[in-house]
Design a protein around this motif. Sequence first.
Motif, PDB file in Angstrom:
ATOM      1  N   ALA A 213       0.809  -1.213   0.000  1.00 20.96           N
ATOM      2  CA  ALA A 213       0.000   0.000   0.000  1.00 20.96           C
ATOM      3  C   ALA A 213       0.843   1.262   0.000  1.00 20.96           C
ATOM      4  O   ALA A 213       0.508   2.242  -0.643  1.00 20.96           O
ATOM      5  N   GLY A 214       1.945   1.261   0.722  1.00 19.15           N
ATOM      6  CA  GLY A 214       2.751   2.468   0.812  1.00 19.15           C
ATOM      7  C   GLY A 214       2.886   2.904   2.255  1.00 19.15           C
ATOM      8  O   GLY A 214       2.493   2.174   3.175  1.00 19.15           O
ATOM      9  N   ASP A 215       3.440   4.107   2.453  1.00 18.78           N
ATOM     10  CA  ASP A 215       3.653   4.584   3.822  1.00 18.78           C
ATOM     11  C   ASP A 215       2.348   5.104   4.398  1.00 18.78           C
ATOM     12  O   ASP A 215       2.102   6.300   4.443  1.00 18.78           O
ATOM     13  N   VAL A 216       1.509   4.206   4.824  1.00 22.82           N
ATOM     14  CA  VAL A 216       0.230   4.615   5.398  1.00 22.82           C
ATOM     15  C   VAL A 216       0.426   4.783   6.891  1.00 22.82           C
ATOM     16  O   VAL A 216       0.490   3.811   7.640  1.00 22.82           O
ATOM     17  N   TRP A 217       0.549   6.023   7.326  1.00 20.54           N
ATOM     18  CA  TRP A 217       0.928   6.247   8.724  1.00 20.54           C
ATOM     19  C   TRP A 217      -0.126   5.767   9.691  1.00 20.54           C
ATOM     20  O   TRP A 217       0.181   5.365  10.800  1.00 20.54           O
TER      21      TRP A 217
END
Lengths: 386, 590, 372
Positions: A352-356
């Motif tokens: 998904a990515g850098d999903v904080w």
Amino acid sequence: MSEAPPTPAAAPSGGGASMRLRGLMRKEFLQIMRDPSSIAIAFLMPLVLLLLFGYGVSLDAKNIPIALVVEQPSADTASFTASFQGSRYFRPSRYNDLQQAEAAMMAGRVDAIVVLRQDFERQLQQAGGTPIQLIVNGVDANTARIVMGYVEGAWGTWLQQTARLSGQSFDAPVSLTQRVWFNSELESRNYLVPGLIAVIMTLIGALLTAMVMAREWERGTMEALLVTPLAMREVILGKLLPYFILGMGGLALSVSMAIWLFEVPLRGSLWVLFVASALFLITALGMGLLISTVAKNQFVAGQIAIITTFLPAFLLSGFIFDIGSMPVVVQAITHIVAARYYVAILQTVFLAGDVWSVILPNAGALVVLAAVFLGLTRRNARKRLE
Amino acid sequence: MADASSPRGAALQATSLCKRFRAGGREVQALRDVSFSVKPGIVTGLIGPDGAGKTTLMRLAAGLLMPDQGRIEVLGMDVARQPLQVQGTIGYMPQRFGLYEDLTVQENLDLYADLQGVSPAARSDRYDELLHMAGLAPFTDRLAGKLSGGMKQKLGLACALVRQPPLLMLDEPTVGVDPVSRRELWDIVYRMVEQHGTSVLLSTAYLDEAERCSEVVVLHDGDLLDQGTPDTLREPVRGRTFAVTAADLPKRALQARLARADGVIDALVQGDHVRVVMEDDTPPDLEAVLPEAKQARVEPAPPRFEDAFVDLLKARTQPDETPRSDAAEVPLEPAQSDHVVIEVQDLQRRFGSFYAVRNVSFAVKEGEVFGLLGANGAGKSTTFRMLCGLLPPSGGTLRVAGADLRTAGAEARARIGYMSQKFSLYGNLSVAENLRFFSSAYGLFGRHGAQRIDWALEEFALAPIANSVSAGLSLGYKQRLSLACALMHEPGILFLDEPTSGVDPLARREFWQRIGELAGQGVTIMVTTHFMEEAEYCDRLAIMVAGEILTEGTPADIKAQAQTPEMPEPTMEDAFVELIQAHDKEAEAA
Amino acid sequence: MTSVFRRILALMGKEFLALLKDRRSRFVLIVPPLIQLLVFGYAATFDLKNVPYALFNEDAGYAARDLAAALRGSPSFTEVAQLSHSGEIAPLINSKEALMVVRIGPRFSADLLSGRTAPLQVIVDGRNSNTALLVVNYVRAIVDQFNRDWAEAHGTRLPPAYIETRAWFNPNLESRWFFLPGIVGLLTLLVTLLVTSLSVAREREQGTFDQLLVTPMRPVEILIGKALPGFIIGIVEASLIVAATVFWFGVPLMGSLLTLYVGVLLFLLSAVGVGLMISSLAVTQQQGMLGAFFFMVPAIILSGFATPIANMPWLIQQLTLLNPMRYFLVVLRGVFLEGTPFQLLIPQLWPMAAIGLVALATAAWLFRHRMY
């Protein structure tokens, strides 16, 4: 060991503590280099497990053997069955009557039967429509569901073709369009490989550390270490740091394999991946050290490590089985499984990515667990032989 | 008890120490109200058999264990309160030397120098000194695991000495090490005491090492039996020790007779005479004990520490704890025949490029007691395992009772008995279950099997503990049980691998007594040991060094080889050291 | 001859005593299998329950409300949020608060009523692709039902053909029915391997194996004496798990117990053989345990226990032919769920026997040839 900071008597020369720690770490590295089994657990095992899982384990059913029973062939049945021939999901074979097909299913030669009955052609023209019978082998429920989905897909394609040819429209009232985010091809490898990294890191962190600590007890070298001016926290740190570095090496290898060999997309940033992995590794090392304060021989240490860390990382981490679908009690238990948080981060950072909003809470949980495990280790580890 | 009011400035002061452990649901009292002190600047020996509490005491002193009661002070510091300070000051070598076997000599030294905070500047001089002292200078790059037992022991000592400690504690440093290495270790210890005024506390199960200490603390079963100089400890038996010779009697028969005579506390074969300790200062009545021996003579002998120790132990032991001693009479005529039952020719065993056994040849006759002597790693056990068919030889031939046990059938194996190192029994089975299993394994069932089990229980005084788990037994009992299992089927040949290591002197005496009886019944006995003095019990023996037989012959022959004008009456250990040194010189010359 | 039997019997008795008297081995026999039975029984499932989803309904019509109600009524789904604009979708899915967003467009009811096809969009989190696939299938089933109901109620034309699905052997498609018979195999393998793979190694480490070899017992007798306890413990373990599977978890046992036990016995033959082989190779218990672990992991992964062998690449499929677990799982699932008769299982039974005999022969040879 609450009192007693290292005393002047204990450390005559200036940088006593750092010299001791350096000595311990150098020793540990030399031992790792000379002990093939440590290297094997840190590097060979990730290699083998990843290859095994990456290539061997797949939930993506392809070439499912399926029986097509056409009791009365016609143009329509031919166009229907044709939609199965071209599909990469099916390996269809023709049967003339249902009994033969059922026998084939009993013998395990086919996983599903599609039956077009004698009155298929006639019913097609009628208002209610004609039933297409699908019999699936429900033993493997997961595969059965996937087969059902695929058959419906084939049916839908056929419907549209028929509609186009006949100029009629029999569109369903509601048509479903699906968008699968992050893994549009639905490749199971894309989630199995990141999940597996968590299992591997657990093995390196907890199993290896628990075993090497137990080895020191077994061989009597721990006794010699304890009679030096070393403080217990230095003993712990002296084990933690080398195996941390070894574990990060194993991680680098696993991540490289994931990206370049299995072509799992890495959508998040590498540094987030490594920071989260470092946190998890510290937690796993903490578990390993905690086990070693209880288990002073390698057999017991290995058993406990497998039961308390390896199996949960496999089964209760959400790596394969969806945590939300487990019974409430089991779900509650998963909250103390560190791998659960790490798997969530891994799958997110990779796909998904850098999903904080995922990374931060899970990383926070890892920090808490690491602190708990290391704190318990510190409390339980006595500089004694009892 | 020794004076607990302590001399001032004692290097170590223990007061009323108690320590209990829980082991397998049983409570073991490892130390019971032990008080003693170690004077500075001398060697104090902590002496006792395995299980006496030596290691527990050492660990208490090093702060590795906490006492249940009492206190222990090291160099004026309370160990329970200031463990780190104590550990930062003392030098300590644990059993098995505490070495990392996968690190080299140099790396081990570096590690302990780092841990002990030796400044880098001071290191190279210190290393030079230690390595030369230990004779390890040429081997700094060798892995510690690849060193011989003696070299490991000296490396362990060097690591404990890396920062010159005022108090050095060594836990069984000489166990399983050959006599030459033992002497070298003692030389280093003495040098530390003389040059640096180091105080040394050293534990050992070898009673003869007591004589090398300035002071001795005697432990047995968690109790402190006595403390003092070796001289004062010998005092109680002064005038009660005698040497009996009878040229016309076999020495084992002589020993057996004397051991059972009235007023005799201990009888021990030593060279060509039997050493006797009496209850008082009257010598044994030879007329009554040995009516048929015409040439019997008795002479007073100087007392030894071991005599005093046995005297102390006998006084503590209840008579019903020992097996019956009216066992079969050792016949006066030796049972030996000229029939060779074990024959070994050019036996070899290679592990990779390493020869564990090389060109070993010997023959053992029926009814003979044949000993293999040597340090750990000399190849004794490997030879044994090949003889018993447990390991295929790499070269040479061997025959036991006319067969190679490796290829021979079950019948051949039924003729031998085997007692392995460490008294290998099923630890979590009870004594009776072990006996029952081995009797069945040897095909003794029904009434015959039951008879043999009863025999073993009675003969070895095991009946009172028949239902105890064998792992929890004392070493002496384990040894008895192990021998009972090996004798279940009345074998004609008995293999005994290190049968006496670690057991107390009484158990050793009882054991050899029984071996004498068996030999008298015509059983051929092959035995390995690293106790040099036990060689005296053998009819013939071979000394093994580094896989080869150094020499072979009767004990008297071998000692004769080492006879020099300075050493008219060498002990077996003297002979061993002499022969090895001669061998090494030869090897150097070649 | 009788003395041979009695010797073997004595060795067997000793093995049992040694095993059951030791706290550690009792632990190994009882605790890990129990934990795994519970964890697998309850945690290992591919069936979805309470999948969190969000509804983004832009349509106020009653058709949209009906569809939303159908979703809400499904035990597979739990609504966690209602969205009001499309910007909310991404954060919700990204943060894993919802696994799926169902979007009903503004013209949904209008389209339906006017006879046009109304699009319904689902957005699924694909991070776990298997779950995603299942979620889509679950929604599709709900939509299909909705379509049929709608067509019936409004008399609109339906597609000329529809699918009528029946699942044989496991009508409700419960994955627990699939996993639990597999666990019989998994745990039987685990326990048997642990018992046997340590049995020789333990004696070697403690030195008692030498003692055993110098007795008149032949290697074959020792082998049988060591193998039988593994068999008996394996049978007891298997029976207990079969009982738990049937009576506690309610999985039906369709086939004959006799067939099942023939399978269990042959599988035990191979498991005991492999265990003793590992054990004779190992010098320490440590090595025995590691050996068992490194056999067990691939043996389970490549057995079809969790993922079908048919999905594996050709080369790995060939490799699984050496894995006794593979055959046993077919027997277990066949007998449990399909009631497969004995003769159909013969192709699964003989390979297990063959693997077992080869492994046992190798173990017996190793007893005497692996000695240092």
